[in-house]
Write a protein that holds these residues in place. Structure first.
Motif, short mmCIF file in Angstrom:
data_model
loop_
_atom_site.label_atom_id
_atom_site.label_comp_id
_atom_site.label_asym_id
_atom_site.label_seq_id
_atom_site.Cartn_x
_atom_site.Cartn_y
_atom_site.Cartn_z
N ALA A 30 2.46 10.42 -10.48
CA ALA A 30 2.33 9.24 -11.35
C ALA A 30 0.88 9.21 -11.84
N GLY A 31 0.05 8.30 -11.31
CA GLY A 31 -1.35 8.26 -11.75
C GLY A 31 -2.19 9.36 -11.12
N GLY A 32 -1.70 9.96 -10.05
CA GLY A 32 -2.40 11.07 -9.40
C GLY A 32 -3.61 10.67 -8.57
N GLN A 33 -3.88 9.38 -8.45
CA GLN A 33 -5.11 8.94 -7.78
C GLN A 33 -5.08 9.19 -6.27
N SER A 34 -3.89 9.23 -5.69
CA SER A 34 -3.78 9.58 -4.27
C SER A 34 -3.29 11.02 -4.12
N GLY A 71 8.00 -1.64 -14.79
CA GLY A 71 8.29 -0.20 -14.73
C GLY A 71 7.32 0.52 -13.80
N ALA A 72 7.80 1.63 -13.24
CA ALA A 72 7.03 2.32 -12.19
C ALA A 72 5.68 2.84 -12.67
N THR A 73 5.57 3.23 -13.96
CA THR A 73 4.28 3.80 -14.38
C THR A 73 3.39 2.80 -15.12
N ARG A 75 0.38 0.72 -15.49
CA ARG A 75 -0.93 0.90 -14.82
C ARG A 75 -1.38 -0.42 -14.19
N LEU A 76 -2.07 -0.31 -13.08
CA LEU A 76 -2.58 -1.51 -12.43
C LEU A 76 -3.54 -2.26 -13.35
N ALA A 77 -4.29 -1.51 -14.17
CA ALA A 77 -5.25 -2.15 -15.08
C ALA A 77 -4.52 -3.03 -16.10
N ALA A 100 -8.97 -1.63 -5.58
CA ALA A 100 -9.76 -0.50 -6.09
C ALA A 100 -10.72 -0.88 -7.23
N HIS A 101 -11.24 0.17 -7.88
CA HIS A 101 -12.19 0.01 -8.98
C HIS A 101 -11.44 0.11 -10.30
N VAL A 102 -12.11 -0.31 -11.36
CA VAL A 102 -11.46 -0.25 -12.67
C VAL A 102 -11.07 1.18 -13.03
N THR A 106 -7.20 2.10 -13.86
CA THR A 106 -6.83 2.55 -15.21
C THR A 106 -5.78 3.66 -15.15
N ARG A 107 -5.80 4.47 -14.12
CA ARG A 107 -4.81 5.55 -13.97
C ARG A 107 -3.69 5.18 -13.00
N ALA A 108 -4.04 4.48 -11.92
CA ALA A 108 -3.05 4.23 -10.86
C ALA A 108 -1.91 3.37 -11.38
N SER A 115 4.63 3.43 -3.56
CA SER A 115 5.22 4.62 -2.92
C SER A 115 4.22 5.31 -2.00
N GLN A 116 2.95 5.13 -2.24
CA GLN A 116 1.93 5.69 -1.35
C GLN A 116 2.04 5.04 0.03
N ALA A 117 2.50 3.78 0.06
CA ALA A 117 2.78 3.05 1.32
C ALA A 117 1.58 3.03 2.26
N GLU A 163 14.66 11.11 -4.97
CA GLU A 163 14.69 9.80 -5.63
C GLU A 163 13.36 9.44 -6.28
N LEU A 164 13.53 8.71 -7.38
CA LEU A 164 12.38 8.23 -8.15
C LEU A 164 12.43 6.71 -8.15
N LEU A 165 11.30 6.08 -7.84
CA LEU A 165 11.22 4.62 -8.00
C LEU A 165 11.07 4.37 -9.50
N THR A 166 12.00 3.61 -10.08
CA THR A 166 11.93 3.41 -11.53
C THR A 166 11.35 2.06 -11.92
N ALA A 187 -17.15 -3.54 -0.80
CA ALA A 187 -16.47 -4.18 -1.91
C ALA A 187 -15.57 -3.17 -2.60
N LYS A 188 -14.36 -3.59 -2.96
CA LYS A 188 -13.39 -2.78 -3.71
C LYS A 188 -12.81 -1.63 -2.88
N ASP A 189 -13.12 -1.60 -1.60
CA ASP A 189 -12.52 -0.59 -0.73
C ASP A 189 -11.20 -1.16 -0.20
N TRP A 190 -10.39 -0.31 0.43
CA TRP A 190 -9.19 -0.83 1.08
C TRP A 190 -9.63 -1.84 2.14
C1 LIG Z 1 -11.63 5.29 -4.35
C2 LIG Z 1 -10.26 4.66 -4.22
C3 LIG Z 1 -10.16 3.34 -3.83
C4 LIG Z 1 -8.92 2.74 -3.69
N1 LIG Z 1 -8.83 1.45 -3.27
C5 LIG Z 1 -7.61 0.87 -3.12
C6 LIG Z 1 -7.46 -0.47 -2.70
O1 LIG Z 1 -8.43 -1.18 -2.45
N2 LIG Z 1 -6.21 -0.96 -2.57
C7 LIG Z 1 -5.09 -0.22 -2.85
O2 LIG Z 1 -3.98 -0.70 -2.74
N3 LIG Z 1 -5.20 1.04 -3.26
C8 LIG Z 1 -6.42 1.60 -3.41
N4 LIG Z 1 -6.52 2.88 -3.84
C9 LIG Z 1 -5.29 3.63 -4.01
C10 LIG Z 1 -4.82 3.65 -5.37
O3 LIG Z 1 -4.41 2.36 -5.77
C11 LIG Z 1 -3.67 4.61 -5.24
O4 LIG Z 1 -4.24 5.89 -5.25
C12 LIG Z 1 -2.74 4.52 -6.29
O5 LIG Z 1 -2.23 3.23 -6.23
C13 LIG Z 1 -1.63 5.53 -6.21
O6 LIG Z 1 -0.98 5.38 -7.42
P1 LIG Z 1 -0.85 6.60 -8.40
O7 LIG Z 1 -0.09 6.11 -9.58
O8 LIG Z 1 -2.16 7.23 -8.64
O9 LIG Z 1 0.11 7.54 -7.51
P2 LIG Z 1 0.08 9.10 -7.23
O10 LIG Z 1 -1.21 9.48 -6.62
O11 LIG Z 1 0.52 9.85 -8.42
O12 LIG Z 1 1.25 9.15 -6.13
C14 LIG Z 1 1.07 8.61 -4.86
C15 LIG Z 1 2.32 8.92 -4.01
O13 LIG Z 1 3.43 8.17 -4.47
C16 LIG Z 1 4.48 9.03 -4.92
N5 LIG Z 1 5.01 8.39 -6.13
C17 LIG Z 1 4.28 7.97 -7.19
N6 LIG Z 1 5.07 7.36 -8.08
C18 LIG Z 1 6.33 7.40 -7.58
C19 LIG Z 1 7.59 6.94 -8.05
N7 LIG Z 1 7.71 6.29 -9.22
N8 LIG Z 1 8.69 7.17 -7.29
C20 LIG Z 1 8.58 7.81 -6.09
N9 LIG Z 1 7.41 8.26 -5.60
C21 LIG Z 1 6.30 8.06 -6.33
C22 LIG Z 1 3.83 10.37 -5.16
O14 LIG Z 1 4.74 11.44 -5.04
C23 LIG Z 1 2.76 10.38 -4.08
O15 LIG Z 1 3.34 10.72 -2.85
C24 LIG Z 1 -7.76 3.49 -3.98
C25 LIG Z 1 -7.85 4.83 -4.40
C26 LIG Z 1 -9.09 5.42 -4.51
C27 LIG Z 1 -9.16 6.87 -4.95
#
Ligand SMILES: Cc1cc2nc3c(=O)[nH]c(=O)nc-3n(C[C@H](O)[C@H](O)[C@H](O)COP(=O)(O)OP(=O)(O)OC[C@H]3O[C@@H](n4cnc5c(N)ncnc54)[C@H](O)[C@@H]3O)c2cc1C
Length: 290
Positions: A30-34, A71-73, A75-77, A100-102, A106-108, A115-117, A163-166, A187-190
């Motif tokens: 999805a956003g690839g941030q994790s 919808g699943a994609t 953006r949090l922003a 998190a940070h802006v 913007t991508r997440a 789904s990151q749980a 399965e895909l979360l839609t 600040a802005k950390d988990w």
């Molecule tokens: C520096 C930093 C600080 C952060 N601080 C916080 C914070 O304070 N609070 C917080 O909540 N989060 C925080 N995050 C986490 C950030 O919000 C998550 O990385 C982000 O939410 C993951 O979303 P993504 O779209 O980037 O998912 P991805 O990285 O693309 O995916 C994450 C996981 O979910 C799965 N997935 C994604 N979309 C779907 C879908 N539609 N259906 C099924 N599986 C799916 C992927 O396969 C993967 O396993 C932080 C991240 C960073 C890097």
């Protein structure tokens, strides 16, 4: 670190995404941030990435009278910048302010965040408090799962690899204000621990209903039913809020916890009380403006 080779699919429809996931060897991007960070660190090596960013249907936000469907994609922003979300989904908005940070927001995506749980994530906590539903799709069809049953443990969901979360459907209680409070090392950390609360106060100053959830408490987000019950029918004053917050409990040890369970159990009532106080103060400010 050099990434292990992987296949890459970029479906443009939900059906095509379900096809790309059907053999159980794909992983949603999805956003690839994790996920990308985990791949860079060698913690995850997907055989096939299924990039869902080109599917228009997953970017929709729909408001109905008593719920919002996201919808699943999305953006949090985008959610964080929405005045309508602030008005109609105050608890979701209050939690988003802490995520998190802006640059990350913007991508997440909402679907990725849920789904990151991550046990410390703010949004799952308010989703379970509000009774949100996750809609999952595979080649076998579509199913709805309560968010409390979708996020089942640290970094684990009940969705399988096909399965895909839609989308996520979030009930919107009317006439209620919200607050979110968390303790974080930076600040802005988990957060180490956090709580969100939404309360509906009636014209006589009594609490009609309440929705309260916590993150960082255990390996999965928790709806604090004991606090919700203690609030109903009570006056919305400082003593009642403190008394209701004092019954909050349930800290557990889990892998990756940012503090021990004893500490989290001890601060939990304070965190809940501060979220409740913000919710009630916001209610009063809104009455004042009206
Ligand atoms: C520096 C930093 C600080 C952060 N601080 C916080 C914070 O304070 N609070 C917080 O909540 N989060 C925080 N995050 C986490 C950030 O919000 C998550 O990385 C982000 O939410 C993951 O979303 P993504 O779209 O980037 O998912 P991805 O990285 O693309 O995916 C994450 C996981 O979910 C799965 N997935 C994604 N979309 C779907 C879908 N539609 N259906 C099924 N599986 C799916 C992927 O396969 C993967 O396993 C932080 C991240 C960073 C890097």
């Amino acid at each position: 670190m050099v990434l292990a080779p992987f296949d890459y699919a970029r479906p443009e429809t939900i059906d095509a995404a379900a096809d790309a996931l059907a053999d159980g060897r794909g992983q949603v991007l999805a956003g690839g941030q994790s996920l990308v960070a985990a791949m860079n660190l060698g913690r995850q090596s997907p055989v096939r990435l299924v990039d869902i960013n080109q599917i228009p249907e997953l970017t929709e936000v729909t408001y109905a009278a008593d719920r919002i469907i996201i919808g699943a994609t999305v953006r949090l922003a985008e959610l964080r910048e929405s005045p309508r979300l602030l008005r109609e989904a105050p608890l979701l908005y209050a939690a988003l302010r802490h995520v998190a940070h802006v640059q990350i927001r913007t991508r997440a995506t909402l679907g990725g965040n849920l789904s990151q749980a991550d046990p410390c994530s703010e949004l799952p906590a308010v989703m379970v408090a509000l009774g949100a539903t996750a809609t999952l799709r595979s080649q076998q069809g579509e199913r709805d799962v309560a968010m409390a049953d979708y996020i089942v443990g640290p970094y684990r969901t009940s969705g399988d690899q096909t399965e895909l979360l839609t989308r996520v459907t979030v009930p919107l209680p009317s006439g209620a204000a919200a607050g979110f409070y968390e303790i974080a090392r930076k600040a802005k950390d988990w957060p180490v621990i956090g709580a969100g609360a939404q309360v509906r106060v009636n014209a006589d100053g009594f609490i009609d209903d309440a929705w309260v959830g916590a993150c960082g408490l255990a390996g999965r987000p928790r709806k604090l039913i004991e606090v919700e019950q203690a609030l109903r029918g009570k006056p919305a004053d400082a003593d009642a809020l403190r008394s209701a917050a004092s019954v909050a409990t349930g800290a557990e040890e889990y892998p990756g916890a940012r503090a021990g369970a004893r500490y989290r159990e001890r601060v939990l009532p304070v965190v809940v009380e501060r979220a409740l106080v913000t919710a009630v103060e916001t209610t009063r400010e809104q009455e004042h403006v009206a």
